[in-house]
Design a protein around this motif. Structure first.
Motif, PDB file in Angstrom:
ATOM      1  N   VAL A  23      42.720  71.739  55.535  1.00 12.01           N
ATOM      2  CA  VAL A  23      43.969  71.829  56.507  1.00 12.01           C
ATOM      3  C   VAL A  23      44.498  70.413  56.818  1.00 12.01           C
ATOM      4  CG1 VAL A  23      43.613  74.319  57.021  1.00 12.01           C
ATOM      5  CG2 VAL A  23      42.735  72.190  58.613  1.00 12.01           C
ATOM      6  N   ALA A  24      43.762  69.547  57.102  1.00 10.50           N
ATOM      7  CA  ALA A  24      44.283  68.098  57.804  1.00 10.50           C
ATOM      8  C   ALA A  24      44.312  67.073  56.633  1.00 10.50           C
ATOM      9  CB  ALA A  24      43.196  67.817  58.881  1.00 10.50           C
ATOM     10  N   CYS A  26      42.111  65.020  55.887  1.00 11.11           N
ATOM     11  CA  CYS A  26      41.239  64.001  56.157  1.00 11.11           C
ATOM     12  C   CYS A  26      39.967  64.525  56.948  1.00 11.11           C
ATOM     13  CB  CYS A  26      42.092  63.069  57.111  1.00 11.11           C
ATOM     14  SG  CYS A  26      42.335  63.570  58.810  1.00 11.11           S
ATOM     15  N   SER A  27      38.908  63.529  57.209  1.00 12.85           N
ATOM     16  CA  SER A  27      37.674  63.804  57.698  1.00 12.85           C
ATOM     17  C   SER A  27      38.036  64.252  59.348  1.00 12.85           C
ATOM     18  CB  SER A  27      36.753  62.902  57.413  1.00 12.85           C
ATOM     19  OG  SER A  27      35.585  63.208  58.126  1.00 12.85           O
ATOM     20  N   PRO A  28      37.042  65.036  59.761  1.00 10.18           N
ATOM     21  CA  PRO A  28      37.189  65.045  61.495  1.00 10.18           C
ATOM     22  C   PRO A  28      36.799  64.044  61.859  1.00 10.18           C
ATOM     23  CG  PRO A  28      35.809  66.978  60.308  1.00 10.18           C
ATOM     24  CD  PRO A  28      36.446  66.383  59.257  1.00 10.18           C
ATOM     25  N   ARG A  29      35.924  63.288  61.519  1.00  9.46           N
ATOM     26  CA  ARG A  29      35.684  61.900  62.153  1.00  9.46           C
ATOM     27  C   ARG A  29      36.821  60.738  62.152  1.00  9.46           C
ATOM     28  NH1 ARG A  29      29.323  61.130  61.189  1.00  9.46           N
ATOM     29  NH2 ARG A  29      28.588  63.188  60.506  1.00  9.46           N
ATOM     30  N   VAL A  30      37.537  60.765  61.333  1.00  9.98           N
ATOM     31  CA  VAL A  30      38.766  59.665  61.341  1.00  9.98           C
ATOM     32  C   VAL A  30      40.196  60.384  61.646  1.00  9.98           C
ATOM     33  CG1 VAL A  30      37.487  58.325  59.700  1.00  9.98           C
ATOM     34  CG2 VAL A  30      39.090  60.043  58.851  1.00  9.98           C
ATOM     35  N   ALA A  31      40.279  61.390  62.068  1.00 12.11           N
ATOM     36  CA  ALA A  31      41.513  62.222  62.244  1.00 12.11           C
ATOM     37  C   ALA A  31      41.836  61.860  63.718  1.00 12.11           C
ATOM     38  CB  ALA A  31      41.188  63.570  62.252  1.00 12.11           C
ATOM     39  N   SER A  32      43.168  61.723  63.771  1.00 11.91           N
ATOM     40  CA  SER A  32      43.679  61.017  65.184  1.00 11.91           C
ATOM     41  C   SER A  32      43.840  62.404  66.049  1.00 11.91           C
ATOM     42  CB  SER A  32      45.185  60.853  64.958  1.00 11.91           C
ATOM     43  OG  SER A  32      46.163  61.903  64.536  1.00 11.91           O
ATOM     44  N   VAL A  34      46.010  63.913  67.515  1.00  7.85           N
ATOM     45  CA  VAL A  34      47.154  64.697  67.053  1.00  7.85           C
ATOM     46  C   VAL A  34      46.902  65.738  65.876  1.00  7.85           C
ATOM     47  CG1 VAL A  34      49.589  65.100  66.339  1.00  7.85           C
ATOM     48  CG2 VAL A  34      49.019  63.687  68.156  1.00  7.85           C
ATOM     49  N   ARG A  35      46.322  65.207  65.049  1.00  5.36           N
ATOM     50  CA  ARG A  35      45.903  65.753  63.711  1.00  5.36           C
ATOM     51  C   ARG A  35      44.656  66.736  63.833  1.00  5.36           C
ATOM     52  NH1 ARG A  35      45.469  62.321  58.074  1.00  5.36           N
ATOM     53  NH2 ARG A  35      47.738  63.189  58.116  1.00  5.36           N
ATOM     54  N   ILE A  36      43.842  66.410  64.558  1.00  2.00           N
ATOM     55  CA  ILE A  36      42.667  67.246  65.009  1.00  2.00           C
ATOM     56  C   ILE A  36      43.282  68.412  65.732  1.00  2.00           C
ATOM     57  CG2 ILE A  36      40.859  67.643  66.588  1.00  2.00           C
ATOM     58  CD1 ILE A  36      40.116  64.696  65.941  1.00  2.00           C
TER      59      ILE A  36
END
Length: 80
Positions: A23-24, A26-32, A34-36
């Protein structure tokens, strides 16, 4: 918790990084932040994931409240 629910929750938690990436993009580790927030909002709309997210949040909070500190608390300086 019945074993079927435990297995389902364990599987959902194991698949969380894949679902987040889906859904994003990107990886949850590098997400901003806002994206999280956006990704978690989208995941909450999926059947079953809303319950898993709420349950794991509650369990994490209970675990944090029940955790024992490995170090005893120190007395504040000047207060005896």
């Amino acid at each position: 918790m019945p074993s079927g629910y435990r297995w389902g929750t364990a599987a959902a938690l194991r698949l969380f990084p894949i679902a987040f990436y889906t859904v994003a993009h990107c990886s949850p580790r590098v997400a901003s932040p806002v994206r999280i927030r956006t990704a978690l909002t989208r995941l909450r709309s999926l059947p079953g994931y809303a319950e898993v997210l709420c349950t794991t949040t509650a369990l994490a909070l209970y675990g944090a409240l029940d955790a024992v500190s490995p170090h005893p608390p120190r007395a504040a300086k000047g207060l005896r």
